[in-house]
Design an enzyme around this catalytic site. Structure first.
Site, PDB file in Angstrom:
ATOM      1  N   CYS A  56       0.872  -1.180   0.000  1.00 34.35           N
ATOM      2  CA  CYS A  56       0.000   0.000   0.000  1.00 34.35           C
ATOM      3  C   CYS A  56       0.905   1.226   0.000  1.00 34.35           C
ATOM      4  CB  CYS A  56      -0.933  -0.011   1.201  1.00 34.35           C
ATOM      5  SG  CYS A  56      -1.899  -1.534   1.371  1.00 34.35           S
ATOM      6  N   LYS A  82       7.681   5.020   2.705  1.00 33.39           N
ATOM      7  CA  LYS A  82       8.341   3.813   3.194  1.00 33.39           C
ATOM      8  C   LYS A  82       9.038   3.073   2.060  1.00 33.39           C
ATOM      9  CE  LYS A  82       5.275   3.213   7.175  1.00 33.39           C
ATOM     10  NZ  LYS A  82       4.361   4.350   6.874  1.00 33.39           N
ATOM     11  N   CYS A 127      -1.178   3.014  11.137  1.00 41.69           N
ATOM     12  CA  CYS A 127      -0.994   4.203  11.980  1.00 41.69           C
ATOM     13  C   CYS A 127      -2.267   4.392  12.804  1.00 41.69           C
ATOM     14  CB  CYS A 127      -0.661   5.443  11.158  1.00 41.69           C
ATOM     15  SG  CYS A 127      -1.803   5.778   9.796  1.00 41.69           S
TER      16      CYS A 127
END
Length: 391
Positions: free
Chosen positions: A207, A213, A332
């Site tokens: 994702c 990232k 998160c």
């Protein structure tokens, strides 16, 4: 703008933000930018003051207020100097009437409090977040980058992380423009670290979004190996290209997947991948320091949809791993349904998988994974776990 006019501008913006939160429209920062784009008469001090008022009012109100005036009165009643600016003068809000009540103060909406993974330090959830940088090892060392940011402080146990005060204008710096650093919360850096990506591996960021990232994984791989950035939203993936070019991470391949048919687009990779990162769509409860109005957007029904989507993504990501490969699941979010509960359910569905301990200093062991929180770790809130496919 007069101080009273700034209060009225704040109320107007809060009205727009409240409506947008209820309708699933743009976020607060987008609406603020649009507001001032059409009001060139507002100077930099005006914009900064109004923005601060907006976020102070949002942070104070736990439940979504009915109106911007209600939200602002709630803030003003705690600050007599601000209440005096409701004076009814030109471009100012009408005076506060006797008995007029503002928005109730709070941090977590009532329905959500029992779902949080831990008695989270609630005041820290709505504090102001610092600016964390990740040194891009493809282009620079921490010592080289530190010379560009004399106010930067190291982050314990993260050798590539530097922390600056909230609001630091990083993107105006030569180091950012030359790709020596990326803005990335230390919690996100820990998640990339947990992937343990190495040169020569095949890695998928499932994702990927705009690729924050992904770029951290690229640096860990030293530009060597195969790295896929996958997402279902074209506009998000489009933002990765310029960032990857700036970072010198030119070996990244993007995969635009068809929503609900992702497995079809990934089938050729089944059984061949060393590491998959699933940084799943989530409630964002760990990012309220940056997006405090997100509390107003979350509903029980939306949380149900997110939990179902996270499980679906985990199930189509799992077959990609080679025997012995690792899947790192992250959100998160600070609800157990999205964290510990989601991983436990995955392990019940997939008997050949096991959770393995994550050897790192920050966070708290939480079920099969680790939990980071703003108050305990100074990062955004994250849950993440490392899962291993049986050989």
């Amino acid at each position: 703008m007069t101080p009273s006019a700034r209060i009225q501008a704040t109320i107007d913006l809060l009205d727009a933000i409240i409506a947008s939160a209820r309708d699933g429209g743009p976020a607060a920062d987008t609406l603020i930018a649009r507001y001032f784009k059409d009001r060139r008469y507002a100077g930099s001090r005006d914009r900064r003051a109004v923005r601060d008022h907006v976020y102070d009012a949002i942070r104070r109100a736990g439940e979504c207020p009915q109106t911007g005036r209600e939200a602002m009165i709630g803030l003003a009643l705690d600050r007599p100097d601000m209440a005096a600016l409701f004076d009814g003068s030109t471009h100012a809000p009408l005076p506060i009437e006797p008995g007029e009540v503002g928005a109730a103060a709070g941090t977590v909406p009532g329905w959500l409090q029992p779902l949080l993974a831990t008695p989270v330090e609630q005041s820290a959830l709505l504090g102001r977040a610092p600016v964390d940088l990740r040194v891009n090892r493809l282009k620079a060392s921490p010592a080289q980058v530190a010379a560009h940011f004399p106010d930067a402080q190291p982050v314990a146990d993260l050798p590539d992380a530097l922390r600056l005060p909230e609001g630091s204008p990083v993107e105006q710096s030569e180091a950012w423009q030359d790709g020596l650093v990326e803005v990335q919360d230390a919690g996100s850096q820990w998640i990339a670290h947990a992937c343990a990506a190495r040169p020569g591996m095949t890695v998928v960021d499932m994702c990927a979004g705009a690729g924050g990232k992904t770029l951290a994984l690229a640096a860990a791989m030293d530009g060597k190996g195969t790295l896929f950035a996958a997402d279902t939203i074209r506009s998000r993936l489009a933002r990765l290209g310029p960032r990857a070019d700036r970072a010198g991470a030119t070996f990244i391949e993007t995969l635009l997947l068809d929503q609900s048919h992702e497995a079809r687009g990934l089938e050729r990779l089944n059984g061949q991948v060393d590491v998959v990162l699933v940084d799943a769509p989530c409630s964002g409860t760990g990012t309220w320091r940056r997006n405090p109005e997100a509390r107003w957007r979350l509903t029980p029904a939306r949380l149900d949809r997110l939990v179902a989507e996270q499980a679906r993504i985990l199930d189509f990501a799992a077959p990609l791993l080679a025997p012995g490969g690792a899947l790192v699941y992250a959100t998160c979010a600070l609800t157990d349904r999205e964290g510990r509960g989601q991983v436990d359910a995955f392990l019940r569905r997939h008997a050949e998988w096991t959770a393995e301990p994550i050897a790192m200093t920050p966070g708290r062991v939480h079920g099969a994974g680790r939990l980071l929180t703003p108050g305990h770790d100074g990062t955004d809130g994250f849950f993440f776990a490392r899962l291993r496919r049986g050989a």
